[in-house]
Design a protein around this motif. Structure first.
Motif, mmCIF file in Angstrom:
data_model
loop_
_atom_site.group_PDB
_atom_site.id
_atom_site.type_symbol
_atom_site.label_atom_id
_atom_site.label_comp_id
_atom_site.label_asym_id
_atom_site.label_seq_id
_atom_site.Cartn_x
_atom_site.Cartn_y
_atom_site.Cartn_z
ATOM 1 N N GLN A 294 -6.523 4.146 -2.074
ATOM 2 C CA GLN A 294 -6.373 2.740 -2.450
ATOM 3 C C GLN A 294 -5.377 2.647 -3.603
ATOM 4 O OE1 GLN A 294 -7.883 0.059 -0.967
ATOM 5 N NE2 GLN A 294 -8.848 1.403 0.542
ATOM 6 N N SER B 83 3.352 -1.378 3.830
ATOM 7 C CA SER B 83 3.066 -0.037 3.321
ATOM 8 C C SER B 83 4.347 0.744 3.123
ATOM 9 C CB SER B 83 2.156 0.722 4.294
ATOM 10 O OG SER B 83 0.947 0.038 4.528
ATOM 11 N N ARG C 16 0.836 -1.209 0.000
ATOM 12 C CA ARG C 16 0.000 0.000 0.000
ATOM 13 C C ARG C 16 0.870 1.258 0.000
ATOM 14 N NH1 ARG C 16 -5.250 1.391 1.572
ATOM 15 N NH2 ARG C 16 -5.661 -0.813 2.000
ATOM 16 N N PHE D 83 -1.469 1.029 -4.824
ATOM 17 C CA PHE D 83 -0.596 -0.077 -4.460
ATOM 18 C C PHE D 83 0.597 -0.175 -5.401
ATOM 19 C CE2 PHE D 83 -4.827 -1.035 -2.949
ATOM 20 C CZ PHE D 83 -4.607 -1.513 -1.661
#
Length: 322
Positions: A48, A91, A31, A50
Motif C-alpha cells: 500500500q 499505477s 499506486r 502511493f
C-alpha cells in the motif's frame, strides 16, 4: 524473436521508475507496485504505497496500461511475470521490475505472459542470474531470450485454454484447502472430546466433583467421576529446575535438544548442540517424555511432542518444558 527485437519494432521495453521512499505520499492516488506485488500471471496488490500524480509526472514514471507485462528482476522466483489488468486505479512500478508493452498485432500479451512464466524460460533466466546479495537479471539478459510466436489466432486459443485449465486447477486447490481445514477441525473436535472424557464411553454419566486439594482452581468443563483435575506444573519435571542453557562448553558425550525438534509435530534434531556435563537434578530425556515449547508466541505455544527416544543422550534447552 526476442523482447529486444520486439522493442526495435516499436514495443515498449523499459526498466521501472526510480522511486524512493521520500517520494511516497499517503495521500497520493498513484499506486506503486513493488516486487511483492508481482505474482506469477497476476498482480497481487500486497503493498500500500502511493505517489501523487504530480510527483509521478516529475519522476517521469511510466504509467501502466492494461495488457502491460511486468517482469520481476529479483526472486522469488526470479523472472516471474504478471499481466497488468488495472483494478486499483493508476499505477507505476519500481526499477526492480521490467515493463513490456506490446503494440504489435501479431503478439498476444496473455500468451506472452504465460510463455515467460514457463519452466523452460525460467530455467534460462536462472542461468543468467547473478548477484552478491540476491540474484538479479538485467533487461538485456531477459530481452535476449527467444520467444516462439505462432500465428496470433493460435496464441489466443492457447491463452484461452491455459486460462480455462488454470481456473479448474484453482477450483481444485480451493476444494483441497477447504478439505484440509475440515480435517483440522475434525482433529480438534476429537482432541476436545478426548480431554473432556467423552471419546471413550462410560457407564457412569455422573459429573465429577472438583478436587478439594486444588483451591480456587477454575474448572473450564465437567469431567467423568473417575477423572481428576491437576495443575500442569505438577507434571512438568523441568518446571522448577531450568533446562540446560547454551553457556556450557561443547563436548562429545551429551547432546542438547533444540526448539527445532518441535516443529509441526515432526521430529527434527536440527540443531543438536553439545554440552559439557550434566547436573544430578537434571536426568537425560527418556522415551515417552512430553516436550513443549515455552514461548509467548501464539503459534509456538501449540507445539508439543512425545519424545520417542534417540540413541544419543540428550537434554533439552531452556525454552523447552519436559
Amino acid at each position: 524473436m526476442t523482447l529486444l527485437e520486439l522493442e526495435k519494432m516499436g514495443c515498449l521495453f523499459r526498466v521501472g521508475s526510480d522511486v524512493k521512499s521520500a517520494d511516497q505520499d499517503k495521500q497520493g492516488r498513484v499506486r506503486i507496485l513493488y516486487l511483492a506485488d508481482i505474482g506469477e500471471f497476476n498482480v497481487r496488490y500486497r503493498t500500500q504505497r502511493f505517489l501523487t500524480y504530480q510527483k509521478a509526472k516529475a519522476l517521469k514514471c511510466i504509467f501502466l496500461k492494461p495488457g502491460d507485462i511486468l517482469i520481476a528482476r529479483c526472486p522469488h522466483p526470479l523472472g516471474r511475470t504478471s499481466l497488468f489488468e488495472p483494478s486499483k486505479g493508476e499505477s507505476v512500478t519500481i526499477g526492480d521490475v521490467l515493463i513490456f508493452r506490446n503494440v504489435l498485432k501479431q503478439v498476444d500479451p496473455r500468451y506472452l505472459c504465460y510463455y515467460l512464466n514457463s519452466p523452460i524460460v525460467r530455467a534460462q533466466i536462472n542461468r543468467f542470474s547473478k548477484g552478491s546479495f540476491r540474484d538479479r537479471i538485467s533487461k538485456e539478459q531477459i530481452g535476449s531470450i527467444k520467444v516462439h510466436l505462432p500465428a496470433i489466432e493460435t496464441q489466443r486459443r492457447i491463452a484461452l485454454e491455459i486460462k480455462s485449465i488454470f481456473g479448474e486447477c484453482d477450483s481444485a486447490i480451493a476444494e483441497i484447502q477447504k478439505t484440509n481445514r475440515t480435517i483440522e477441525h475434525y482433529r480438534e473436535s476429537i482432541l476436545n472430546s478426548a480431554i473432556r472424557g467423552r471419546l471413550v464411553l462410560s457407564n457412569n454419566l455422573m459429573v465429577s466433583k472438583p478436587d478439594e486439594s486444588l483451591p480456587n482452581m477454575d474448572m473450564p468443563f465437567a469431567l467423568p467421576p473417575t477423572w481428576t483435575w491437576v495443575r500442569l506444573g505438577q507434571l512438568l519435571l523441568s518446571f522448577l529446575n531450568p533446562c540446560v542453557d547454551k553457556s556450557r562448553h561443547l563436548t562429545s558425550d551429551i547432546q542438547m535438544l533444540g526448539i527445532d525438534y518441535i516443529r509441526a509435530n515432526a521430529y527434527n534434531f536440527s540443531p543438536i548442540e553439545k554440552t559439557n556435563k550434566p547436573y544430578a537434578f537434571e536426568p537425560h530425556l527418556e522415551s515417552g517424555d512430553l516436550l513443549f515449547y515455552c514461548s509467548n508466541h501464539k503459534v509456538n505455544l501449540k507445539r508439543c511432542i512425545v519424545f520417542k527416544g534417540d540413541p544419543a543422550l540428550v537434554h533439552c534447552q531452556h525454552d523447552l518444558f519436559r
